[in-house]
Each structure stands twice: as C-alpha cells, then as structure tokens.
Design a protein around this motif. Structure first.
Motif: not given
Lengths: 300, 321
Positions: A229, A233, A235-236, A251, A254, A274-275, A278
């Motif tokens: 997960l 996911n 991102y940072l 991510m 997007m 992308i959802t 998952v």
C-alpha cells in the motif's frame, strides 16, 4: 404469559436490529458516494458532470456515457509509462523487501549469535522515526551518493541518485516493522525443527528457504500487503527525487495531470484507472487485507 | 498473540522472541561457527540498508539543522549554531502558523477519529447479517490513495460541488454556497473532515480486533448481574479496550502531526497560510526553496513532537502493565 413475553422480546429484538441497520447504512452511503461519483463521472463529459451535481444523477451512469475520458488520459500524458513505473517500483520494493526482511527475521529469531539482542532492539528502536522526519535530509543524502550509470555503452561512475529508479526503490526495501513481524512469527515455530534438519546436514539457508518460508505463508502475505500500500501510494518522496517525466509514478503523474488541466471527466478517469486495480485486489483478498491491518495494531 | 497488549512493538518483543536455539551442546559446537557467519550474512542486507536510509538520515537531520546547508550549492555547509531554530520561532511567521495548524488538526482529528472508529467497530461487531459487508465498505477509503481522495474532495468542496448542493438540499435552499477550500476559516475544517473520512476505517479495524479479544463470558457474567447495555460497555468493554485505545490514540496523533499530501494536493498551504503544516513547511523551505539546513531543523522539531507523544505513550502503558 411466557408466549407473550417471547413475542415482546422478538419485537424488541427486531426494533433493535432496525435501529442498528439505519446508522450502518447511512455510514455505508457516506463512505461510498465519493467513489461511486468518481467512477460514474469518469464516463461523462465535463458539462454533464457539473450539471448532474445537483441531482441523484451524479451517482448514476445516465446521459452521454462513453470511455472518451479514458482515451483522453492516454492521449494527454504517458499514462502507460507512469503505470509501468509504479508497478515496477512497487513489485521490487515488496519482493526484495520480503526476501531481505524475512532473512533478517530468520537470523534474529532462530539463530544464536553475539549481538543478536542488540541488533534486534536497535531495529525496533528505528520504528519510532516517521518518514516525514527524514524526507528532507534524505534528499540531500541521496543527492550525494555514488552511483554507476550506463552511458553510451560504458559503465560510468557518477554522484547523485536523483532521477533514477533506485532512488525510489532501495531506501524502502529494508523495513523495521516487517523485520519485527517476521521475527515474531518465526519464533513461534518450534526450534526442534531446525535441530532435526541440522542433524540431517542441512545448512541454515536451506532451513530458511525449505522449511521456515513454506511454513510462514500468512506472515508473508501480511508483510506483502502492508508494504504494497505505501509503495503504490508513494507521493512525497517521488515528488522530491524524480523530476523526469519518464520516471514518474502514477500518483505524482496524477498531480501534474490535475494541475495542468482541470477537465474533471479526464481527472476522474485517471483516478479511476489507478484506484480500480487496488480496489479489485482488496475485494478479492479482503480477509487478508483486514487481518494484516489488525496485525499492525495487535501485537504481543 | 491475540491480546493487544503491546502498544508499541518494543513491548511485545521481549515476550515473543525467545532465543529459539537451545540445542544440545554437541550441535552448538559443530554448527556454531558456520551458523554465526550465516547469521551475519542473513541479517546484513537489512541492517546495512536500514543504517544507510534511516540511521544516517536521522543523524543528518540533527547535523544539518545546525548548518546553513543548501541542496545545491558550491560551498560546503557552515555551522550556524541555533540560528535555524531561532529563525523558526522568531522570524518565520509561517512556521509558527504551521505549528498552530498542525496542533489544531491533531486536536480535532485525534478524538473524533478515535471515537467514530470505536462507534463503527461496535456497530459492525454486532451479531447481525451483513456486518462483513459493512466492514468492507467502511474500509474502502483506506485502500484508496490519499492523493485520489484529495482530488475527489477538491471537486466536492467547490462552490458548485456536491457538499454545497447537499447542504442546500437538506436546508431547503436556504444555504449560500461556500468555496470551502478558498476561505481561510473553512479550509482547515474541510481538510479535517476529509481526512477523518479517509482514515477512520483503519482504526475501526483495530478497535474491532481489540473488541474481539474481550471474552464473551465477561458479558454473560455482566448480564447475569443484570447490567444493561451501557453498564456492560462501561464495566466490560471499555476497560478491556484500554491497550487498544492507547495504541490508536498514539498512531492517530503521529499520523496527524505528519499531515502533508492533503495540503499539497488541495490548498498548497493557503489561503493565507490557513492550512500550512509542519511537514508541508519543512518540504517548502527544505526542498522547494532548497534551504536544506532550515528544512532539517523544522523536521527535527516535528520529530521531537513525535518523540514526546511516544514518551507519553510509554508512560501510560507502564502505568497499568
């Protein structure tokens, strides 16, 4: 008398059941409506999405339904490339993580060596460090790390990991919490199994690969889910260390897509794309997902 | 294995990882050396990686926070003492604002998310048909990326978005549309509501596993004593949930202090700094403006807050255990 009482009780029970279903259903609607809206809107032109907001139609696939928005996503950005990047990075983090962390867990739970307890407690101590604390100094750190790059057919020495796959993968392979889960689970397998195998002449790596790993399916599943997960996911971190479009994961891709146009239909198509994978994976393996999350809280 | 005793993994470790190899001495002698080098070989990859990408960055965070290091600079970092920390508290109002916002966010999110999660856990723990279905539905936002969730809710919070039209409907048209995220007094509350919506299913599951460790006999005994539902909750459920509660409060607090993605996707800290947070500010100064030393100092302040929470947790668990 007795019959009347049991009838009363049955009525009371039914009342109670209905009283429980009402909040449960309202909550279910609250948690579902944004996602239903997302999937439905991804099939509609922008004007219709905005027009439907005021009515129940926002949640129904009615009107001018098509997959045009999905085509738009692939036209406007290299979505397939973003998807490949995310899948590649996630698979390597999860796969290498399972190997590296389970081996460490094995050595920490089933073998005797000096420093074992110290190493284990140091690893456990690192659990308190949230990634957000080290993100900024780590960008500085990876920009100074040596690397080898393939340039015109020659392997060249270089400095700096920014804009590479390894910068998204290597720092996240080892995971203290995964090591903790493996250590804890492996130590519940009776040590007599190892002794018997040792007498038969098996080496430690054979015991790990042939005996302990096959006996530990559930903990491997738990660790895979718990590392999958955050990797998917992420991102940072990729936001800071990857500027090149060809390396961007979904991510971050997007967020750029979203900033450069607010065509809501296409944005919803992107988020749906992308959802969905998952979500499907979660629905198929929901039992394993839920017990993994429970395992992350219930220890000891 | 099943009692949620350990709130922080460290507590559980000693109990469960007994040295597994208590083998006869002849074996230890023969396999000893071989086993030792094998052990080092197996533990080395993970330990080296953790050292390089966790221990070193932590040390760097501490070291760099006393320097003027920049991400890209021809000059080596210079020691500046406590300048970065003094600057943060006296010369950078956005930092102070970030600290306050982060605190506000945590103060609201922690109790609401924990309480709502418990309520939901109690609901889906009833012996009723379909509770598994409801559990799955409540959990779906947790497996949805927070980036996706933030984008979705950004649409819903628009003046012509769903939130306004819903409130308009239930107030029979008496509602004036609000641009939730563009208004300094509603932006942070809007992000708070969304964050709770996204994460509460996670804590519901943890509460639920806590609930399921309470033996049914305790409830039977309470019922025999004539306890009603509320009394059963007060004297059986709640005491049995204490360890779970501490774990949940600590994990929500630490997650709340780390608020970043929602801000980056939805408001970029605005309007007028009303949603800037510690981590967002650390990334803005330390990465986007390339002031690595100053960013490290802000990260360190964030870390000290996390350590403080963890220490309180330690204290609370030692108290009872």
């Amino acid at each position: 008398m007795a019959g009347k009482k049991s009838l009363d009780m049955r009525a009371a029970k039914r009342r109670r059941t209905i009283l429980l279903y009402i909040p449960m259903t309202l909550l279910a609607i609250t948690f579902m409506f944004p996602l239903i809206f997302m999937f439905v809107s991804s099939l509609k032109p922008d004007a219709q999405i905005l027009a439907d907001v005021d009515s129940i139609n926002a949640f129904l696939p009615v009107g001018d339904i098509s997959f045009a928005n999905y085509g738009g996503v692939f036209e406007r950005v290299p979505f397939a490339r973003f998807l490949f990047n995310s899948v590649f990075v996630t698979v390597l983090i999860v796969g290498l993580g399972l190997l590296v962390n389970s081996m460490a867990g094995f050595a920490l739970s089933r073998m005797e060596w000096s420093g074992r307890k110290l190493v284990l407690s140091l690893i456990i101590a690192t659990l308190i460090v949230p990634f957000e604390t080290i993100a900024v100094p780590m960008v500085y750190w990876v920009s100074k790390l040596p690397t080898l790059v393939w340039e015109n057919g020659i392997l060249k020495y270089d400095i700096g990991w920014l804009n590479s796959y390894e910068v998204m993968i290597v720092p996240f392979i080892a995971n203290a919490f995964s090591i903790f889960l493996f250590t804890q689970n492996f130590s519940t397998i009776p040590p007599s199994i190892d002794e018997a195998a040792r007498i038969d002449g098996a080496g430690w790596f054979t015991i790990y690969a042939r005996i302990i790993v096959p006996l530990s399916g559930p903990v491997f599943a738990t660790v895979a889910i718990l590392t999958f997960l955050p990797a998917w996911n992420a991102y940072l971190w990729p936001l800071m260390v990857v500027q090149q479009e060809s390396l961007r994961p979904v991510m971050v891709g997007m967020q750029y897509f979203f900033q450069l146009n607010t065509a809501w239909g296409e944005v919803m198509a992107y988020t749906s794309l992308i959802t969905l994978p998952v979500l499907i994976m979660f629905l198929v393996f929901q039992r394993a997902f839920v017990s993994s999350i429970a395992a992350s809280g219930v220890k000891g | 294995m099943t009692t949620p005793r350990a709130v922080e993994p460290a507590v559980g470790v000693t109990a469960t990882t007994s040295p597994a190899t208590t083998k006869p001495s002849f074996l230890r002698r023969r396999g000893g050396r071989h086993g030792k080098s094998a052990a080092y070989a197996m533990v080395a990859p993970a330990t080296i990686l953790l050292f390089l990408f966790l221990v070193v960055p932590v040390l760097l965070a501490v070291g760099l926070s006393f320097t003027n290091a920049r991400l890209i600079s021809p000059n080596p970092p210079r020691f500046v003492g406590l300048d970065n920390f003094i600057r943060a508290f006296t010369a950078d109002p956005t930092f102070v604002r970030s600290l306050i916002n982060t605190f506000l966010f945590a103060v609201v999110v922690v109790p609401v998310q924990a309480g709502l999660g418990l309520l939901m856990a109690i609901l889906v723990n009833q012996k009723l048909r379909g509770t598994t279905f409801f559990r799955i539905v409540y959990f779906i936002p947790v497996v949805t990326s927070i980036v996706v969730v933030s984008i979705l809710w950004r649409f819903m919070y628009q003046p012509d978005g769903m939130v306004n039209s819903f409130i308009d409907t239930i107030t029979f048209g008496a509602w004036e549309s609000i641009a939730w995220l563009n208004n300094p007094s509603t932006a942070l509350p809007a992000i708070i509501v969304m964050s709770i919506w996204q994460a509460v299913g996670f804590h519901m599951i943890i509460w639920l596993s806590g609930l399921q460790t309470i033996p049914e006999e305790l409830y039977e005994a309470a019922r025999m004593d004539g306890a009603d539902a509320w009394q059963q909750f007060k004297s059986v459920t709640w005491p049995g949930l204490r360890p779970t509660m501490i774990f949940i409060l600590v994990t929500i607090t630490i997650a709340a202090l780390g608020l970043f993605v929602q801000i980056d996707v939805m408001t970029q800290g605005g309007p007028v700094d009303s949603t800037t947070t510690l981590v967002y500010h650390a990334v803005r100064r330390g990465y986007r403006e390339q002031q690595t030393g100053y960013g490290a100092a802000i990260s360190l302040i964030f870390f000290i807050l996390v350590l403080l929470v963890a220490t309180i947790q330690r204290y609370l668990t030692r108290d009872k255990d």
